[in-house]
Design a protein around this motif. Structure first.
Motif, PDB file in Angstrom:
ATOM      1  N   GLU A 277       0.834  -1.197   0.000  1.00  0.00           N
ATOM      2  CA  GLU A 277       0.000   0.000   0.000  1.00  0.00           C
ATOM      3  C   GLU A 277       0.870   1.249   0.000  1.00  0.00           C
ATOM      4  O   GLU A 277       0.601   2.214  -0.724  1.00  0.00           O
ATOM      5  N   VAL A 280       2.161   1.822  -3.560  1.00  0.00           N
ATOM      6  CA  VAL A 280       1.144   2.312  -4.504  1.00  0.00           C
ATOM      7  C   VAL A 280       0.776   3.749  -4.161  1.00  0.00           C
ATOM      8  O   VAL A 280       0.605   4.604  -5.037  1.00  0.00           O
ATOM      9  N   LYS A 281       0.704   4.024  -2.857  1.00  0.00           N
ATOM     10  CA  LYS A 281       0.331   5.370  -2.410  1.00  0.00           C
ATOM     11  C   LYS A 281       1.409   6.367  -2.847  1.00  0.00           C
ATOM     12  O   LYS A 281       1.106   7.483  -3.285  1.00  0.00           O
ATOM     13  N   LYS A 284       0.957   7.215  -6.376  1.00  0.00           N
ATOM     14  CA  LYS A 284      -0.186   8.108  -6.541  1.00  0.00           C
ATOM     15  C   LYS A 284       0.190   9.532  -6.110  1.00  0.00           C
ATOM     16  O   LYS A 284      -0.141  10.510  -6.777  1.00  0.00           O
ATOM     17  N   GLU A 285       0.918   9.624  -4.998  1.00  0.00           N
ATOM     18  CA  GLU A 285       1.235  10.965  -4.482  1.00  0.00           C
ATOM     19  C   GLU A 285       2.242  11.686  -5.364  1.00  0.00           C
ATOM     20  O   GLU A 285       2.327  12.906  -5.333  1.00  0.00           O
ATOM     21  N   ASN A 289      -1.417   9.012 -12.463  1.00  0.00           N
ATOM     22  CA  ASN A 289      -2.741   8.401 -12.381  1.00  0.00           C
ATOM     23  C   ASN A 289      -2.893   7.218 -13.332  1.00  0.00           C
ATOM     24  O   ASN A 289      -3.959   6.665 -13.471  1.00  0.00           O
ATOM     25  N   TYR A 304      -4.891  -2.308  -4.486  1.00  0.00           N
ATOM     26  CA  TYR A 304      -4.544  -0.966  -3.998  1.00  0.00           C
ATOM     27  C   TYR A 304      -4.596   0.063  -5.126  1.00  0.00           C
ATOM     28  O   TYR A 304      -4.937   1.222  -4.898  1.00  0.00           O
ATOM     29  N   ALA A 305      -4.265  -0.372  -6.337  1.00  0.00           N
ATOM     30  CA  ALA A 305      -4.346   0.558  -7.466  1.00  0.00           C
ATOM     31  C   ALA A 305      -5.794   1.009  -7.644  1.00  0.00           C
ATOM     32  O   ALA A 305      -6.072   2.191  -7.880  1.00  0.00           O
ATOM     33  N   LYS A 307      -8.005   1.084  -5.307  1.00  0.00           N
ATOM     34  CA  LYS A 307      -8.351   1.886  -4.125  1.00  0.00           C
ATOM     35  C   LYS A 307      -7.905   3.334  -4.323  1.00  0.00           C
ATOM     36  O   LYS A 307      -8.615   4.276  -3.982  1.00  0.00           O
ATOM     37  N   TYR A 308      -6.716   3.506  -4.897  1.00  0.00           N
ATOM     38  CA  TYR A 308      -6.204   4.867  -5.105  1.00  0.00           C
ATOM     39  C   TYR A 308      -6.543   5.409  -6.487  1.00  0.00           C
ATOM     40  O   TYR A 308      -5.943   6.382  -6.931  1.00  0.00           O
ATOM     41  N   LYS A 309      -7.460   4.755  -7.190  1.00  0.00           N
ATOM     42  CA  LYS A 309      -7.927   5.204  -8.516  1.00  0.00           C
ATOM     43  C   LYS A 309      -6.775   5.348  -9.525  1.00  0.00           C
ATOM     44  O   LYS A 309      -6.654   6.351 -10.216  1.00  0.00           O
ATOM     45  N   LEU A 310      -5.932   4.330  -9.563  1.00  0.00           N
ATOM     46  CA  LEU A 310      -4.879   4.306 -10.584  1.00  0.00           C
ATOM     47  C   LEU A 310      -5.345   3.372 -11.701  1.00  0.00           C
ATOM     48  O   LEU A 310      -5.842   2.291 -11.428  1.00  0.00           O
TER      49      LEU A 310
END
Length: 558
Positions: A277, A280-281, A284-285, A289, A304-305, A307-310
């Motif tokens: 996580e 992946v986070k 994203k940060e 995207n 997780y992708a 979850k973080y809209k990737l």
């Protein structure tokens, strides 16, 4: 002591048993010429817009239906050494200019056929070769005088279309205007001001269904893949590209973990999840995207992708990955780390779309100046798609040749007849026996308009006399009018049927060189093939996996 077996005297004494040896005009030269004539007659019927298609089934039982000489030769795997030379010449033509392979075959075949007539008349081989060399040199000097126009500006789509049209016409007669404009748009959009054009930047994506006219072109890339996760479209995409699997990091050193109780097991797997996580986070940060990966996508990473809209796209081929990096300006990262802003690519929109019943992922640039453009071809059968792809290839190569040299010569046999006319008059001014060879060299040019005419169902000799009379009046752009009735001629400059100068230049050069090389051979010596006896065909009572593999014949009595 072993019994001495006497050997036949002469050449065979020196060689191992089983060697074959042919020498002299009759055995070697004419034999070679015959093989090359056969080859050029095969592809001759495929010359020009009305050329017939060949159905070639190669050694892997893949079916090709095409009239592109380069493909036919590549799949035929010609064995004869002399015919192989002509094949090599046409391969070099394919490498050098990407079009005009059939021209080389037909012309070289015609040169050899006429050389045979001269040799039967009693000229020596060296005189024929000398005449051909002189004539070839003279032809390449005259050729620039045949240039009828130049391309002014290759950044202009209409002008590019008119030049590409002729190349496409010989492969896809009837759809040439539509395809040529697609190819021109694709080429012009990636043709930089610096003037360096790379053929590899025009991609082709073949999708079954619909018709040719449903094909389209877009800036960016199209992949026949589905997106892995839930997110299927992203506007203003920031792209992180990984050349490794999208999975948790595996330690380089092998470690063994001793777990004593259930709690430790829970903590261990929880730790793994947390680590995933965090990774992946971090991606994203960093602002990304979309994740594009060259390896497999782990389920947990995918979770997780989502979850973080990737959006996650997986590409199988590393070449595709590199091209995509070129398109979007990204750097492929070898391990799962958060990308820096410089390493991320950018693209206006990425979306999953459905063309026919095929899912495709499209990386699209709105602006013109993308590094890669893609032509999406539609067609009803696989063979048709392959054939259109070859037509597009020829079109793109024509554009590339024009970038190198902007001169154009009239097509449809106009250039050939003009050269034949001038070389004949040059031959008449030459003393010595070479003049016969020079005139035959000129006559060989007639094979091309003749092939065009015969493939269109018109008498060749009528057309050639008409063309000659038009050229003697000084209209040097007169060529064969394919759309007219019977042997009609018209001005090719007005009709817009033009060939690039370099295609003709290299074609004449390659064909003459190949023909001269073959004429220079006067002995063929074939050693015995290496390897032991061939494996016999198996009989029918072996175990078979399926009924398709039926044996040659069943054993009926045991």
């Amino acid at each position: 002591m072993a019994l001495h077996v006497p050997r036949a005297p002469g050449f065979a004494q020196m060689l191992k048993d089983g060697a074959k040896h042919f020498s002299g005009l009759e055995e070697a030269v004419f034999r070679n010429i015959r093989a090359c004539k056969e080859l050029s007659q095969t592809t001759r019927t495929a010359y020009g817009p009305n050329g017939m298609n060949k159905m070639v089934i190669n050694h892997l039982e893949k079916l090709f239906v095409t009239n592109d000489a380069a493909t036919i030769l590549r799949e035929l795997e010609v064995q004869h050494p002399a015919a192989k030379m002509i094949v090599m010449a046409s391969h070099m033509q394919e490498e050098e200019v990407g079009d005009g392979t059939n021209f080389v075959l037909v012309f070289a075949g015609a040169l050899l056929e006429l050389a045979e007539e001269l040799l039967r008349m009693g000229l020596s081989v060296s005189e024929v070769i000398e005449g051909y060399e002189k004539a070839c040199k003279k032809t390449l000097e005259i050729l620039p005088d045949c240039v009828c126009s130049e391309v002014k500006n290759l950044h202009d789509i209409n002008e590019a279309t008119s030049c590409i049209r002729t190349a496409v016409m010989s492969k896809q007669y009837g759809n040439e205007d539509f395809l040529a404009s697609l190819i021109a748009q694709a080429c012009v959009s990636i043709f930089p001001e610096s003037g360096h054009f790379n053929v590899d930047n025009v991609r082709i994506c073949k999708i079954l269904g619909c018709g040719v006219t449903a094909s389209s072109m877009l800036h960016g890339m199209v992949f026949k893949k589905e997106a892995e996760g839930d997110v299927t479209s992203v506007k203003d995409a920031k792209i992180a590209v990984f050349s490794c699997p999208f999975d948790c990091m595996v330690t380089e050193t092998k470690g063994t973990v001793l777990i004593n109780n259930a709690q430790e097991l829970m903590d261990f797997s929880k730790g793994e999840e947390d680590l995933m996580e965090v990774q992946v986070k971090a991606i994203k940060e960093a602002g990304a995207n979309i994740v594009v990966t060259g390896g497999k996508v782990a389920d947990m990473a995918l979770h997780y992708a989502n979850k973080y809209k990737l959006m996650v796209v997986r590409l199988h081929s590393k070449w595709d990955l590199r091209r995509l990096c070129r398109t979007v300006g990204a750097v492929a990262l070898p391990r799962m780390t958060a990308p820096t802003p410089e390493e991320m690519g950018h693209c206006d929109s990425v979306y999953l779309s459905e063309v026919g019943d095929t899912q495709v992922v499209v990386f699209k640039h709105e602006t013109e100046d993308s590094a890669v453009s893609t032509i999406v071809i539609r067609g009803s059968t696989d063979n048709l798609l392959d054939d259109i792809e070859r037509a597009v290839d020829d079109g793109v190569n024509t554009f590339k040749v024009l970038v190198r040299d902007k001169r154009l010569v009239p097509g449809a046999g106009a250039t050939e007849i003009e050269l034949a006319k001038q070389i004949t008059s040059y031959g008449e001014s030459c003393p010595g026996l070479e003049q016969y060879a020079i005139k035959k060299f000129a006559e060989a040019f007639e094979a091309l308009p003749r092939a065009l005419a015969e493939n269109s169902g018109v008498k060749g000799s009528e057309l050639i006399s008409k063309l000659y009379s038009a050229h003697h009046e000084g209209n040097k752009n007169m060529g064969f009018d394919i759309e007219g009735d019977g042997p009609a001629v018209k001005d090719m400059l007005e009709a817009g049927i033009l060939d690039p100068f370099l295609v003709k230049y290299w074609g004449i050069k390659m064909a003459s060189n190949a023909a001269i090389t073959i004429l220079r051979v006067d002995q063929i010596i074939m050693a015995k093939a290496a390897g032991g006896p061939k494996i016999p065909k198996q009989r029918g009572d072996w175990d078979k996996d399926s009924w398709d593999e039926e044996p040659e014949k069943f054993q009926t009595h045991h």
